[in-house]
Design a protein around this motif. Structure first.
Motif, short mmCIF file in Angstrom:
data_model
loop_
_atom_site.label_atom_id
_atom_site.label_comp_id
_atom_site.label_asym_id
_atom_site.label_seq_id
_atom_site.Cartn_x
_atom_site.Cartn_y
_atom_site.Cartn_z
N ASN A 1 18.98 31.54 -31.15
CA ASN A 1 20.19 31.45 -30.34
C ASN A 1 20.26 30.15 -29.53
N GLY A 2 19.22 29.33 -29.63
CA GLY A 2 19.20 28.11 -28.82
C GLY A 2 19.13 28.40 -27.34
N SER A 3 18.43 29.46 -26.96
CA SER A 3 18.31 29.84 -25.55
C SER A 3 17.14 29.12 -24.89
N ALA A 4 17.29 28.84 -23.60
CA ALA A 4 16.20 28.24 -22.82
C ALA A 4 15.65 29.25 -21.83
N SER A 5 15.72 30.53 -22.17
CA SER A 5 15.32 31.57 -21.23
C SER A 5 13.83 31.53 -20.90
N LEU A 6 12.98 31.13 -21.85
CA LEU A 6 11.55 31.05 -21.55
C LEU A 6 11.29 29.94 -20.54
N PHE A 7 11.90 28.79 -20.74
CA PHE A 7 11.80 27.68 -19.79
C PHE A 7 12.33 28.12 -18.43
N LEU A 8 13.49 28.73 -18.42
CA LEU A 8 14.13 29.16 -17.17
C LEU A 8 13.27 30.22 -16.48
N GLY A 9 12.78 31.18 -17.26
CA GLY A 9 11.94 32.22 -16.68
C GLY A 9 10.65 31.67 -16.11
N ALA A 10 10.07 30.66 -16.78
CA ALA A 10 8.83 30.06 -16.29
C ALA A 10 9.06 29.38 -14.94
N LYS A 11 10.14 28.64 -14.82
CA LYS A 11 10.41 27.93 -13.57
C LYS A 11 10.72 28.90 -12.43
N LEU A 12 11.43 29.98 -12.73
CA LEU A 12 11.76 30.96 -11.70
C LEU A 12 10.53 31.77 -11.29
N THR A 13 9.69 32.11 -12.25
CA THR A 13 8.48 32.88 -11.94
C THR A 13 7.49 32.03 -11.16
N HIS A 14 7.37 30.77 -11.54
CA HIS A 14 6.47 29.84 -10.84
C HIS A 14 6.76 29.84 -9.34
N LEU A 15 8.04 29.74 -8.97
CA LEU A 15 8.41 29.69 -7.56
C LEU A 15 8.57 31.07 -6.95
#
Length: 251
Positions: free
Chosen positions: A171-185
């Motif tokens: 699907n061309g989603s960046a949810s893993l990248f987005l989830g990583a950045k949100l979880t990190h903080l």
């Protein structure tokens, strides 16, 4: 080693692009894949041809620049490895290797194997930070952090923003990248004041940039060179629902 390369060549963003065949006769099994491209480019330059354009920086697996799809897999056939750390010993003498740029609507091709990943920068600008008072550093023990939260935050912080998750996602989603950045903080006390505004702003920027929606195929986590776990997407969805349906967001 002798290897045959089928490389995507595209002179600019509006060019249609095509696959071009090359041969490298003197590859070593000890060289990295980027060194192989260097050898190819030296050969092209000496013959008066345009070298293959590709991104690279640290060549130590931490910058996220060396983004290539090798034989249909982002960063190549070896798990948990960036392109710069992929060695030719993973291939056989006489192999034909296909090399393409990352394919995603939000990552338009600039030239050859280089794609525009400014969409990631926009997501970070939308909320991938914390506000902190300036001045002297606080005492290290003044803000207790549970061990489990610290470990999870460090795991998510390993994301290098290479975009392999997007290239692997159907699907061309960046949810893993987005989830990583949100979880990190989001796991850290310092990230709590802006937690709910952060998730809404970053998700909206993600969608506006043209990334697709997540359907939990798991291809993103499989392709990730830093082994970011799939459950950071659960954290993303959890925070987003609390911020919107749960009314946690202040703005």
């Amino acid at each position: 080693m002798k290897v045959n390369l089928r490389v995507w060549r595209q002179k600019d963003p509006v060019d249609k692009g095509r696959m071009v065949d090359y041969t490298v006769d003197d590859a070593s099994e000890d060289m990295s894949f980027l060194e192989l491209i260097d050898v190819l480019n030296e050969k092209l330059i000496l013959s008066g041809e345009e070298p293959v354009a590709f991104d690279h920086d640290c060549r130590e697996g931490i910058c996220g620049m060396c983004s290539m799809v090798i034989d249909g897999q982002p960063h190549g056939p070896e798990r948990s490895t960036t392109t710069c750390q992929l060695h030719m010993r993973k291939f056989n003498d006489g192999d034909t290797i296909t090399v393409e740029p990352f394919r995603a609507g939000a990552f338009p091709v600039i030239k050859d194997l280089i794609v525009d990943r400014n969409a990631f920068d926009k997501i970070i600008q939308a909320g991938g930070y914390i506000s902190a008072n300036t001045g002297s550093a606080p005492e290290a023990h003044s803000t207790p952090v549970p061990k489990a939260a610290a470990d999870r935050s460090f795991t998510a912080a390993a994301c290098i923003g290479c975009g392999a998750c997007v290239a692997a996602c159907p699907n061309g989603s960046a949810s893993l990248f987005l989830g990583a950045k949100l979880t990190h903080l989001g796991e850290m006390p310092q990230g709590q004041p802006e937690r709910w505004d952060r998730v809404v702003n970053m998700v909206e920027t993600h969608d506006d940039a043209g990334f697709g929606g997540c359907t939990n195929t798991g291809a993103c986590a499989t392709a990730c060179p830093k082994e970011i776990p799939l459950d950071v997407i659960s954290q993303l969805n959890h925070d987003y629902l609390k911020a919107t349906v749960g009314g946690r967001r202040k703005k």
